[in-house]
Design a protein around this motif. Structure first.
Motif, short mmCIF file in Angstrom:
data_model
loop_
_atom_site.label_atom_id
_atom_site.label_comp_id
_atom_site.label_asym_id
_atom_site.label_seq_id
_atom_site.Cartn_x
_atom_site.Cartn_y
_atom_site.Cartn_z
N HIS A 37 38.43 46.89 41.29
CA HIS A 37 39.59 46.01 41.16
C HIS A 37 39.22 44.79 40.32
CE1 HIS A 37 43.14 44.01 43.56
NE2 HIS A 37 43.27 43.92 42.25
N HIS A 43 35.94 43.03 42.23
CA HIS A 43 35.32 43.59 43.42
C HIS A 43 35.63 45.08 43.51
CE1 HIS A 43 39.44 42.52 44.59
NE2 HIS A 43 39.37 43.55 45.40
N ASP A 45 37.10 48.07 46.21
CA ASP A 45 37.81 48.28 47.47
C ASP A 45 37.39 49.63 48.03
OD1 ASP A 45 39.57 45.93 47.81
OD2 ASP A 45 40.34 46.56 45.86
#
Ligand code: MN
Length: 152
Positions: A37, A43, A45
């Protein structure tokens, strides 16, 4: 589905291309997905299908493909089952604005589950084998790591 209230409250489905979560799940096999993401803070997920929804954790660094590396995994709201297929761009101004790409995906087996610990066997392309998620700090800080082969 009550489990998705939090997910729905954060989003405007007239604007975001993300799924609202109306499709019932199909098949018996459990799935997992890891989405890369590219939001304000890039980051990963990490999502595991449990109880018909995707239990989800935000992992600030790339999930480990080898034993010996521990990653922080912060528990976030449940996502709908269809989210396993989601890739696309969440528009500016929306929750999680940025691009989502599927980084890995596959079936998995649930080996052990308590309130504080999950052990899973991941059958992905990048993530393969036995992994543990361990709640180490309430309410939502978990550790994600690959188990060494010797542990079984
Ligand atoms: Mn995210």
């Amino acid at each position: 589905m009550a489990a998705l209230e939090n997910y729905r409250q954060k989003r405007k489905f007239s604007i975001t291309p993300e799924p609202e979560g109306k499709m019932a799940r199909k098949g018996k096999e459990l799935v997992f997905v890891v989405q890369h993401h590219f939001s304000k803070r890039e980051h990963y997920d990490f999502r595991l299908e449990i109880g018909g929804v995707l239990k989800s954790w935000a992992v600030p660094k790339e999930p480990p493909t080898e034993a010996g590396i521990r990653r922080l995994a912060v528990s976030v709201e449940d996502h709908p089952y269809e989210y396993k297929d989601f890739e696309g761009t969440i528009p500016e101004g929306q929750y999680g604005a940025g691009t989502v790409e599927i980084w890995d995906k596959g079936k998995y087996e649930l080996i052990e589950k308590t309130d504080k610990k999950l052990v899973v066997n991941l059958l992905g392309k990048k993530l393969k084998g036995s992994y543990t998620l361990l709640l180490f700090k309430l309410p939502k800080n978990w550790l994600l790591f690959k188990n060494s082969e010797a542990l079984d």
